[in-house]
Write an enzyme that holds these catalytic residues in place. Structure first.
Site, PDB file in Angstrom:
ATOM      1  N   TYR A 141       0.816  -1.208   0.000  1.00 45.89           N
ATOM      2  CA  TYR A 141       0.000   0.000   0.000  1.00 45.89           C
ATOM      3  C   TYR A 141       0.854   1.265   0.000  1.00 45.89           C
ATOM      4  CZ  TYR A 141      -4.567  -2.178   0.927  1.00 45.89           C
ATOM      5  OH  TYR A 141      -5.740  -2.870   0.831  1.00 45.89           O
ATOM      6  N   LYS A 191       3.752 -15.318   2.864  1.00 40.93           N
ATOM      7  CA  LYS A 191       3.964 -16.071   1.620  1.00 40.93           C
ATOM      8  C   LYS A 191       5.466 -16.279   1.503  1.00 40.93           C
ATOM      9  CE  LYS A 191       2.443 -17.912  -2.230  1.00 40.93           C
ATOM     10  NZ  LYS A 191       1.586 -19.115  -2.273  1.00 40.93           N
ATOM     11  N   ASP A 223      -2.304 -18.297   1.035  1.00 39.74           N
ATOM     12  CA  ASP A 223      -3.283 -19.030   0.218  1.00 39.74           C
ATOM     13  C   ASP A 223      -3.943 -20.126   1.041  1.00 39.74           C
ATOM     14  OD1 ASP A 223      -0.746 -20.174   0.281  1.00 39.74           O
ATOM     15  OD2 ASP A 223      -0.785 -20.908  -1.785  1.00 39.74           O
ATOM     16  N   ASP A 247      -6.000  -7.191   4.256  1.00 38.96           N
ATOM     17  CA  ASP A 247      -7.148  -6.599   3.556  1.00 38.96           C
ATOM     18  C   ASP A 247      -8.005  -7.698   2.939  1.00 38.96           C
ATOM     19  OD1 ASP A 247      -8.774  -4.601   2.323  1.00 38.96           O
ATOM     20  OD2 ASP A 247      -7.723  -4.992   0.440  1.00 38.96           O
ATOM     21  N   ASP A 251     -11.964  -9.416   4.424  1.00 38.65           N
ATOM     22  CA  ASP A 251     -13.230  -9.464   3.685  1.00 38.65           C
ATOM     23  C   ASP A 251     -13.755 -10.899   3.691  1.00 38.65           C
ATOM     24  OD1 ASP A 251     -13.224  -6.735   2.935  1.00 38.65           O
ATOM     25  OD2 ASP A 251     -14.010  -7.224   0.942  1.00 38.65           O
TER      26      ASP A 251
HETATM   27  C1  IPM Z   1     -10.259  -1.633   4.083  1.00 34.90           C
HETATM   28  C2  IPM Z   1     -10.559  -1.051   2.728  1.00 34.90           C
HETATM   29  C3  IPM Z   1      -9.443  -0.076   2.346  1.00 34.90           C
HETATM   30  C4  IPM Z   1      -8.135  -0.854   2.339  1.00 34.90           C
HETATM   31  C5  IPM Z   1      -9.666   0.643   1.006  1.00 34.90           C
HETATM   32  C6  IPM Z   1     -10.957   1.412   1.002  1.00 34.90           C
HETATM   33  C7  IPM Z   1      -8.513   1.524   0.645  1.00 34.90           C
HETATM   34  O1  IPM Z   1     -10.718  -2.069   1.791  1.00 34.90           O
HETATM   35  O2  IPM Z   1     -10.154  -0.863   5.059  1.00 34.90           O
HETATM   36  O3  IPM Z   1     -10.135  -2.858   4.185  1.00 34.90           O
HETATM   37  O4  IPM Z   1      -7.802  -1.494   1.323  1.00 34.90           O
HETATM   38  O5  IPM Z   1      -7.429  -0.819   3.346  1.00 34.90           O
HETATM   39 MG    MG Z   2     -10.656  -4.029   2.597  1.00 33.90          MG
END
Ligand code: IPM
Ligand code: MG
Length: 358
Positions: A141, A191, A223, A247, A251
């Site tokens: 990032y 990884k 993975d 990240d 999710d």
């Molecule tokens: C998160 C989001 C952010 C990230 C985006 C919106 C930049 O996906 O906080 O997980 O990738 O960190």
């Molecule tokens: Mg995210």
């Protein structure tokens, strides 16, 4: 008096943040705490108003506060702006970096009432209680980025992934301290079979492990981890990983909680903590009162816990969310047969009522 910077942002951000404030106010009323809320612009809303997604004034308000409550940022309207003006790269990442928020905590707890809301089988997710600790100010990032033309008329794009020993040690020690207070199991995700940065990561974790003998340390490739999270999530207690892997994995892990609308987050490590839901601004449902405010409400609970050291107050909010779920109220993302459909504001009202009543 707790000073809280309030940054609603874009999309559903402006709908969910007021519901979290209601929960904080209810706790304040009950336990005699006072807050000073200062609202500021961020993201596309800030770009539209003043031409930059992270105005200096906003940053200053955050620095002057004890904690920051953020809704969500971004949306299709701002996707085509030059990259440094886009809400994600121009506002959220620099905000995390400026405030020194290297540790991002994303707890995945399945509230009992939500067993059927997840797409995953009940027997897999029953009893899930894990936390992902994501490194938040390094890695891909924040590495150098570039583009150059190639002789064949194409282009070459580069994002550098680098981690220093210092950055790894800092987040790993943080994770060990969290693991110590939980079930004392730390899984470091990398990884290392491919990436040099992951090899340094793994060596560093291995070296630190001997300082925390009471914690069981394991390593897992990312993975494999993504597979294990949905194969047998109960094997995890604390996961620590680098920015990008965290990240993606969070999710995925959000589905263990029923919906991404349930996953809160705390970003800490600097003077001021930042609390935001793990989800985005959901432009597709913005303005329709369909958004689930619970991830933001649970983020407010994390604020009470981590920034203000108010553990029992944090639990008041979490217990209220649990109660409302058990009572069968659902926003559309969690809706199933036999439950009562409510909108964003009604959900916030229900949580507020339970906090005041309990
Ligand atoms: C998160 C989001 C952010 C990230 C985006 C919106 C930049 O996906 O906080 O997980 O990738 O960190
Ligand atoms: Mg995210």
């Amino acid at each position: 008096m707790y000073r809280i910077a309030v940054l609603p942002g874009d999309g559903i951000g402006v709908e969910i943040v007021p519901e979290a404030i209601k929960a904080l106010m209810a706790v304040g009323k009950k336990c005699s705490h006072q807050y000073l809320f200062t609202e500021a612009l961020i993201g596309g809303a800030a770009y539209d108003a003043v031409g930059h997604p992270l105005p200096e004034a906003t940053l200053e308000i955050c620095r002057q506060s004890d904690a920051v409550l953020l809704g969500a940022i971004g949306g299709p309207k701002w996707d085509d702006l030059p990259v440094h003006l886009r809400p994600e790269v121009g506002a959220l990442l620099p905000l995390r970096k400026e405030l020194g928020l290297y540790a991002n905590l994303r707890p995945c707890i399945l509230f009992p009432g939500l067993l059927q809301a997840s797409t995953l089988k009940e027997e897999i997710i029953t009893g899930v209680d894990l936390i992902v600790i994501r490194e938040l100010t390094g890695g891909l990032y924040f590495g150098e980025k570039s583009r150059e033309k190639t002789p064949d008329g194409g282009e070459k794009a580069t994002d550098i992934l680098s981690y220093s020993t210092y950055e790894i040690e800092r987040i790993v020690r943080f994770a060990y301290n969290v693991a110590r207070k939980r079930h004392r199991k730390l899984c470091s995700v990398d990884k290392a079979n491919v990436l040099e940065s992951s090899r340094l990561w793994r060596e560093t974790v291995t070296r630190l492990a001997s300082e925390y003998p009471e914690v069981e340390t394991t390593h897992m490739y990312v993975d494999n981890c993504s597979m294990q999270l949905i194969r047998n999530p109960r094997q995890f207690d604390v996961i620590v990983t680098e920015n990008m892997f965290g990240d993606i994995l969070t999710d995925e892990a959000s589905m263990l909680t029923g919906s991404i609308g349930m996953l809160p987050s705390a970003s800490i490590g600097g003077q001021v903590g930042l609390y935001e839901p793990s989800h985005g601004s959901a432009p597709d449902i913005a303005g329709q009162k369909k958004a689930n405010p619970l991830a933001t409400i649970l983020s407010a609970a994390m604020m009470l816990r981590y920034s203000f050291d108010l553990e029992s107050e944090a639990r008041l909010i979490e217990a209220a969310v649990r109660q409302v779920m058990e009572d069968g109220y659902r926003t559309p993302d969690l809706m199933e047969e036999g439950k009562t459909l409510v909108d964003t504001v009604q959900m916030g009202d229900l949580v507020q009522e339970v906090i005041l009543k309990n």
